[in-house]
Write a protein that holds these residues in place. Structure first.
Motif, PDB file in Angstrom:
ATOM      1  N   GLN A  73       0.859  -1.192   0.000  1.00 54.39           N
ATOM      2  CA  GLN A  73       0.000   0.000   0.000  1.00 54.39           C
ATOM      3  C   GLN A  73       0.894   1.242   0.000  1.00 54.39           C
ATOM      4  O   GLN A  73       1.582   1.455   0.993  1.00 54.39           O
ATOM      5  N   TYR A  74       1.019   2.078  -0.957  1.00 46.54           N
ATOM      6  CA  TYR A  74       0.368   2.093  -2.247  1.00 46.54           C
ATOM      7  C   TYR A  74       1.455   2.349  -3.285  1.00 46.54           C
ATOM      8  O   TYR A  74       1.467   3.386  -3.915  1.00 46.54           O
ATOM      9  N   GLN A  75       2.411   1.435  -3.329  1.00 42.39           N
ATOM     10  CA  GLN A  75       3.536   1.655  -4.247  1.00 42.39           C
ATOM     11  C   GLN A  75       4.159   0.359  -4.747  1.00 42.39           C
ATOM     12  O   GLN A  75       3.921  -0.716  -4.211  1.00 42.39           O
ATOM     13  N   TRP A  76       4.954   0.506  -5.804  1.00 39.02           N
ATOM     14  CA  TRP A  76       5.759  -0.586  -6.351  1.00 39.02           C
ATOM     15  C   TRP A  76       7.200  -0.333  -5.938  1.00 39.02           C
ATOM     16  O   TRP A  76       7.659   0.801  -5.927  1.00 39.02           O
ATOM     17  N   ASN A  77       7.926  -1.416  -5.612  1.00 37.83           N
ATOM     18  CA  ASN A  77       9.257  -1.229  -5.037  1.00 37.83           C
ATOM     19  C   ASN A  77      10.272  -0.655  -6.017  1.00 37.83           C
ATOM     20  O   ASN A  77      11.122   0.144  -5.637  1.00 37.83           O
ATOM     21  N   VAL A  78      10.164  -1.051  -7.298  1.00 38.48           N
ATOM     22  CA  VAL A  78      11.216  -0.669  -8.250  1.00 38.48           C
ATOM     23  C   VAL A  78      10.629  -0.320  -9.612  1.00 38.48           C
ATOM     24  O   VAL A  78       9.456  -0.582  -9.885  1.00 38.48           O
ATOM     25  N   ILE A  79      11.503   0.265 -10.453  1.00 38.15           N
ATOM     26  CA  ILE A  79      11.213   0.425 -11.876  1.00 38.15           C
ATOM     27  C   ILE A  79      12.149  -0.534 -12.606  1.00 38.15           C
ATOM     28  O   ILE A  79      13.339  -0.259 -12.720  1.00 38.15           O
ATOM     29  N   PRO A  80      11.657  -1.674 -13.059  1.00 40.92           N
ATOM     30  CA  PRO A  80      12.558  -2.604 -13.746  1.00 40.92           C
ATOM     31  C   PRO A  80      12.933  -2.070 -15.131  1.00 40.92           C
ATOM     32  O   PRO A  80      12.125  -1.421 -15.785  1.00 40.92           O
ATOM     33  N   GLU A  81      14.173  -2.332 -15.516  1.00 39.40           N
ATOM     34  CA  GLU A  81      14.583  -2.004 -16.885  1.00 39.40           C
ATOM     35  C   GLU A  81      15.013  -3.305 -17.547  1.00 39.40           C
ATOM     36  O   GLU A  81      15.969  -3.953 -17.112  1.00 39.40           O
ATOM     37  N   LEU A  82      14.289  -3.688 -18.590  1.00 43.38           N
ATOM     38  CA  LEU A  82      14.502  -4.987 -19.229  1.00 43.38           C
ATOM     39  C   LEU A  82      15.075  -4.794 -20.623  1.00 43.38           C
ATOM     40  O   LEU A  82      14.913  -3.739 -21.230  1.00 43.38           O
ATOM     41  N   LYS A  83      15.728  -5.836 -21.125  1.00 43.60           N
ATOM     42  CA  LYS A  83      16.255  -5.800 -22.489  1.00 43.60           C
ATOM     43  C   LYS A  83      15.302  -6.537 -23.426  1.00 43.60           C
ATOM     44  O   LYS A  83      14.802  -7.623 -23.086  1.00 43.60           O
ATOM     45  N   LEU A  84      15.071  -5.928 -24.572  1.00 42.25           N
ATOM     46  CA  LEU A  84      14.168  -6.497 -25.566  1.00 42.25           C
ATOM     47  C   LEU A  84      14.561  -7.935 -25.910  1.00 42.25           C
ATOM     48  O   LEU A  84      15.735  -8.221 -26.145  1.00 42.25           O
ATOM     49  N   GLY A 112      10.033   0.293 -25.034  1.00 43.82           N
ATOM     50  CA  GLY A 112       9.166   1.407 -24.675  1.00 43.82           C
ATOM     51  C   GLY A 112       9.019   1.568 -23.180  1.00 43.82           C
ATOM     52  O   GLY A 112       9.656   0.869 -22.391  1.00 43.82           O
ATOM     53  N   GLU A 113       8.182   2.542 -22.833  1.00 45.95           N
ATOM     54  CA  GLU A 113       7.892   2.800 -21.434  1.00 45.95           C
ATOM     55  C   GLU A 113       6.542   2.185 -21.109  1.00 45.95           C
ATOM     56  O   GLU A 113       5.549   2.428 -21.798  1.00 45.95           O
ATOM     57  N   TYR A 114       6.509   1.372 -20.100  1.00 42.48           N
ATOM     58  CA  TYR A 114       5.268   0.708 -19.695  1.00 42.48           C
ATOM     59  C   TYR A 114       4.911   1.185 -18.288  1.00 42.48           C
ATOM     60  O   TYR A 114       5.740   1.745 -17.580  1.00 42.48           O
ATOM     61  N   ASN A 115       3.675   0.932 -17.893  1.00 41.27           N
ATOM     62  CA  ASN A 115       3.261   1.274 -16.534  1.00 41.27           C
ATOM     63  C   ASN A 115       2.648   0.078 -15.829  1.00 41.27           C
ATOM     64  O   ASN A 115       1.951  -0.721 -16.443  1.00 41.27           O
ATOM     65  N   MET A 116       2.935  -0.014 -14.526  1.00 42.36           N
ATOM     66  CA  MET A 116       2.315  -1.040 -13.692  1.00 42.36           C
ATOM     67  C   MET A 116       1.220  -0.348 -12.882  1.00 42.36           C
ATOM     68  O   MET A 116       1.511   0.566 -12.106  1.00 42.36           O
ATOM     69  N   VAL A 117      -0.015  -0.769 -13.099  1.00 35.83           N
ATOM     70  CA  VAL A 117      -1.145  -0.182 -12.369  1.00 35.83           C
ATOM     71  C   VAL A 117      -1.645  -1.226 -11.381  1.00 35.83           C
ATOM     72  O   VAL A 117      -1.746  -2.402 -11.717  1.00 35.83           O
ATOM     73  N   CYS A 118      -1.956  -0.808 -10.161  1.00 38.97           N
ATOM     74  CA  CYS A 118      -2.600  -1.746  -9.248  1.00 38.97           C
ATOM     75  C   CYS A 118      -4.069  -1.834  -9.631  1.00 38.97           C
ATOM     76  O   CYS A 118      -4.779  -0.837  -9.619  1.00 38.97           O
ATOM     77  N   ASN A 119      -4.523  -3.033  -9.999  1.00 35.91           N
ATOM     78  CA  ASN A 119      -5.943  -3.149 -10.356  1.00 35.91           C
ATOM     79  C   ASN A 119      -6.705  -4.123  -9.462  1.00 35.91           C
ATOM     80  O   ASN A 119      -7.718  -4.668  -9.843  1.00 35.91           O
ATOM     81  N   GLU A 120      -6.185  -4.331  -8.252  1.00 38.31           N
ATOM     82  CA  GLU A 120      -7.004  -4.968  -7.219  1.00 38.31           C
ATOM     83  C   GLU A 120      -7.152  -3.958  -6.093  1.00 38.31           C
ATOM     84  O   GLU A 120      -6.143  -3.422  -5.612  1.00 38.31           O
ATOM     85  N   TYR A 121      -8.393  -3.707  -5.677  1.00 37.86           N
ATOM     86  CA  TYR A 121      -8.620  -2.722  -4.619  1.00 37.86           C
ATOM     87  C   TYR A 121      -7.766  -3.069  -3.393  1.00 37.86           C
ATOM     88  O   TYR A 121      -7.801  -4.194  -2.894  1.00 37.86           O
ATOM     89  N   CYS A 122      -6.982  -2.095  -2.918  1.00 33.83           N
ATOM     90  CA  CYS A 122      -6.047  -2.400  -1.837  1.00 33.83           C
ATOM     91  C   CYS A 122      -6.155  -1.398  -0.692  1.00 33.83           C
ATOM     92  O   CYS A 122      -5.323  -1.400   0.219  1.00 33.83           O
ATOM     93  N   GLY A 123      -7.149  -0.535  -0.715  1.00 34.49           N
ATOM     94  CA  GLY A 123      -7.306   0.446   0.358  1.00 34.49           C
ATOM     95  C   GLY A 123      -7.726   1.785  -0.227  1.00 34.49           C
ATOM     96  O   GLY A 123      -7.850   1.936  -1.443  1.00 34.49           O
ATOM     97  N   LEU A 124      -7.923   2.752   0.650  1.00 29.74           N
ATOM     98  CA  LEU A 124      -8.559   3.997   0.218  1.00 29.74           C
ATOM     99  C   LEU A 124      -7.726   4.819  -0.765  1.00 29.74           C
ATOM    100  O   LEU A 124      -8.253   5.684  -1.447  1.00 29.74           O
ATOM    101  N   VAL A 142      -3.738   5.645  -6.323  1.00 31.05           N
ATOM    102  CA  VAL A 142      -2.451   6.334  -6.549  1.00 31.05           C
ATOM    103  C   VAL A 142      -1.338   5.330  -6.853  1.00 31.05           C
ATOM    104  O   VAL A 142      -0.219   5.711  -7.156  1.00 31.05           O
ATOM    105  N   MET A 143      -1.659   4.042  -6.783  1.00 30.23           N
ATOM    106  CA  MET A 143      -0.611   3.032  -6.909  1.00 30.23           C
ATOM    107  C   MET A 143      -0.319   2.736  -8.382  1.00 30.23           C
ATOM    108  O   MET A 143      -0.978   1.931  -9.030  1.00 30.23           O
ATOM    109  N   VAL A 144       0.665   3.427  -8.886  1.00 26.28           N
ATOM    110  CA  VAL A 144       1.059   3.238 -10.278  1.00 26.28           C
ATOM    111  C   VAL A 144       2.581   3.300 -10.355  1.00 26.28           C
ATOM    112  O   VAL A 144       3.223   4.019  -9.580  1.00 26.28           O
TER     113      VAL A 144
END
Lengths: 563, 182
Positions: free
Chosen positions: B102-113, B157-169, B173-175
């Motif tokens: 709640q309400y964040q992701w730990n890292v921004i992964p950078e992957l190779k194609l 490219g640039e991708y986004n991780m969105v939280c799409n399970e309700y996890c609190g009020l 903001v969890m993106v």
């Protein structure tokens, strides 16, 4: 033994109605409609918040309204109404008295008390956990207790239903096998018993956990067992609504099943496969082998889907056969064109059949494919889908039946019949449109249960395309149209009960079952097809299903390798 | 012949009446389609590149967070935003730990194609959803379970991780973010 003074005979229909059962039917139906109003208003508020141009509620109230909407509609409205259906089918259709009316009132009190309790602790903000209440998110203990009380009440009614069947058999109030509609209701009741037991199995320990008496609820185990309640309850709805569809076909057209054998077997298939649907909700979860997933999500090779596809043909087919028997024999669709589209009993019934099949059915089969689920899970696609089943399907079927029941049970003419006529169309097309637009937005990635798709002010946020906003706006507009339809239905229902014109006992029947002696023979009567128009309808359905199904495989094949 | 409909008991010999050919035809088509749909899932399991059954292990939230911290210490190449979210470049074939809370992701992964990474997805508090946009891949993150899947990105490219399970009020903001580079 049954006592004649406890019965009245309906002058419109000739049906014999057990008075103590009638009181319970009325009480349960009224409670259902009240919660449809409450839950529906919460739903409207949610839709107006997700409509980006309106964005009505603040975040906390959005999540409260969403929790209340799910609970009040998916559980309270639908199950209260189903209780009325169980009382009706087991007593009126079997010409029987009901078992233990007193227990019926205990059940009603438990259900009403439980529903009110859950609503209170949702609205005070202490249970904003969504209807699914996945631990370790914790709600007020009274939230779980309210649901448990409600479930126990509903379970009692299922047993009263079974008890009434026994009485009817013993007192020989009917001869031979159960009528098809009662058989369908029996399947619904059996599914309900399994469903409610699953709910109790998971909610009782969760209640104890919320009270601090149990240390830990495994979150994955909760999801598995909770969905045996959450998903199976939709299968109660299906069995009940299909029984209602068959019933309305008889009430309006005198239709009989094309084949008793086939229609009963299709119901029976639900019973065989009902427990497996829980897995639909775990397809993108950790745990569960591939064989577990494939076996369960397909209901053991789609036998429940087969049941539904059979009904999809035999219900319009039975109407078609009855209409053709009456001479509406020109071309493929004269029987359908000349059906009473201005009668909300028919329009609601037929629209719910078509919308449930084309929207709910096709998308449900597709999203429950193990792999395809990954590109759909927890997006707005999911609520889009189940508004195609539960709103445009089940709820609309219940509305249609209500318009038939009102004059029969209350002995009053339907209040504002023109509004009633419009209500089924507005609700059906509004909710159908909402389902389609919400699913379209879900295909493009919009999260369900989410207050702010703009990620305003968030440095890691991003913007969805204009198309997504178009779909979300359209979902808001269609939700408003559907809500107006639901409000019109509530207005007509409450108006009828309170100030509807009383029907004199010698009035012409409100709903004339024209030509109830329609068809008398079974199976294929010589050359030609019995229901060619319905065959064309299901063929069109099949083409849509096949195209949509493979289009989703193609989409899935284009994303990253994930295994 | 007596009349009956769906609301009345059927004649006593109802199970002996033949089934009309309309119904036989439709039931055959529907049953065949059911077999095809079952086959498709099995076929894709062997032949397709997208199968999320994956592997799963029980793990305590603390142990999972510790493994993720180890990854961050080893592979952080820079931080982004005022929150100083670490951008981690795990070598191809390596283990990428995605910790949701709640309400964040730990890292921004950078992957190779085109390279394959072993993703570990879990939560350290309540259920969360991992929704990777815009490709719209969605997975459930459950506390106490390490959900392991091999990801092979097929476009930069640039991708986004969105939280799409309700996890609190403050769920909305969890993106987070994820990069795929050449």
């Amino acid at each position: 033994m049954s006592n004649d003074s406890e019965f009245r005979t309906c002058p419109d229909t000739g049906l014999r109605i057990h008075l103590p059962a009638e009181k319970l039917m009325k009480a349960n139906a009224v409670a259902a409609v009240v919660f449809l109003l409450i839950g529906g208003l919460f739903g409207l508020a949610v839709a107006l918040t997700r409509w980006p141009a309106v964005h009505l509620l603040p975040a906390e109230w959005f999540y409260i309204a969403l929790t209340a909407h799910g609970t009040d509609i998916l559980v309270v409205w639908i199950i209260f109404f189903e209780m009325a259906v169980l009382y009706f089918t087991s007593t009126v259709l079997l010409n029987s008295r009901m078992a233990t009316p007193k227990v019926g009132w205990v059940a009603f009190a438990l259900m009403l008390g439980g529903a009110v309790m859950a609503n209170v602790v949702i609205l005070d903000g202490s249970s904003t956990v969504m209807f699914t209440s996945y631990p370790p998110l914790k709600a007020n203990p009274l939230f779980y207790l309210g649901l448990i009380l409600f479930a126990v009440g509903a379970l009692l009614v299922c047993f009263i239903f079974l008890g009434t069947l026994v009485i009817a058999k013993q007192e020989k109030t009917y001869e031979g096998s159960l009528p098809l509609v009662v058989f369908g209701a029996l399947i619904a009741a059996i599914i309900a018993i399994f469903t409610i037991a699953s709910g109790a199995i998971i909610l009782i320990p969760t209640l104890l956990w919320s009270l601090g008496l149990v240390g830990n609820i495994d979150p994955q185990m909760y999801r598995l067992v909770w969905w045996a309640f959450g998903h199976s309850s939709q299968q109660i709805n299906m069995a009940a609504q299909i029984a209602i569809w068959y019933g309305i076909a008889a009430l309006l057209f005198g239709a009989k099943p094309l084949s008793e054998k086939v229609s009963r077997m299709a119901f029976f298939l639900y019973l065989l496969a009902l427990q497996l649907g829980s897995a639909h909700h775990l397809l993108s979860d950790p745990g569960g082998s591939m064989s577990f997933r494939v076996f369960n999500t397909s209901y053991a090779m789609y036998i429940a889907v087969l049941g539904s596809m059979i009904h999809a043909f035999t219900i319009p087919g039975s109407i078609e056969a009855a209409q053709r028997e009456k001479g509406l024999n020109n071309g493929l669709f004269e029987w359908l064109r000349k059906a009473p589209w201005g009668n909300p009993v028919f329009s609601g019934m037929f629209l719910s059949l078509v919308l449930f099949g084309f929207i709910g059915g096709i998308t449900g089969v597709t999203m429950s494919v193990q792999q395809i689920n990954m590109i759909i899970h927890n997006t707005t696609y999911v609520p889009g889908h189940f508004h195609g089943t539960v709103a445009a399907g089940t709820t609309l079927a219940f509305m249609a039946l209500t318009y038939w029941l009102l004059p029969v049970l209350w002995r009053r003419d339907v209040f504002m019949p023109k509004v009633a006529q419009w209500s089924t169309w507005m609700f059906g097309l509004g909710m159908g449109g909402f389902a389609i637009f919400f699913m379209a937005a879900g295909h493009l990635g919009v999260a369900r249960r989410h207050w702010d798709m703009t990620f305003a002010g968030n440095p890691l946020g991003f913007e969805y395309s204009a198309t997504v906003y178009l779909f979300m706006g359209a979902s808001g507009i269609t939700a408003v149209i559907g809500s107006l339809g639901a409000l019109a239905y509530i207005l007509c229902t409450v108006g009828t009960i309170l100030i509807g014109k009383r029907r004199p006992d010698d009035a012409a029947p409100a709903v004339s079952p024209e030509g109830v002696e329609a068809i008398t023979s079974y199976g294929n009567r010589g050359k030609g097809w019995e229901a060619p128009g319905s065959l064309v309808l299901v063929a069109v359905f099949m083409v849509f299903l096949v195209v949509y199904y493979f289009a989703n495989w193609k989409y899935l094949g284009s994303v990253w390798g994930i295994r | 012949m007596s009349t009956h409909n769906t609301l009345t008991p059927p004649p006593n010999d109802w199970w002996r009446h033949p089934i009309g050919r309309d119904e036989v035809l439709w039931i055959s088509i529907a049953a065949a389609w059911c077999v095809i749909m079952t086959f498709m899932m099995v076929y894709w399991y062997f032949a397709g590149n997208q199968n999320q059954a994956g592997e799963a292990y029980r793990i305590s939230p603390e142990a999972f967070a510790a493994k993720a911290d180890e990854m961050v210490d080893k592979y952080t190449i820079r931080t982004e935003t005022e929150l100083e979210v670490p951008v981690v470049a795990v070598p191809p074939g390596g283990d990428v730990y995605i910790v949701s809370s709640q309400y964040q992701w730990n890292v921004i992964p950078e992957l190779k194609l085109g390279e394959t990474y072993r993703f570990h997805l879990s939560s350290v508090d309540v259920n969360h959803g991992f929704s990777l946009q815009p490709i719209n891949v969605n997975l459930q993150l459950v506390p106490g379970y390490d959900y392991v899947l091999n990801f092979t990105p097929n476009a930069v490219g640039e991708y986004n991780m969105v939280c799409n399970e309700y996890c609190g009020l403050a769920h909305h903001v969890m993106v987070g973010r994820l990069y795929v580079v050449e």
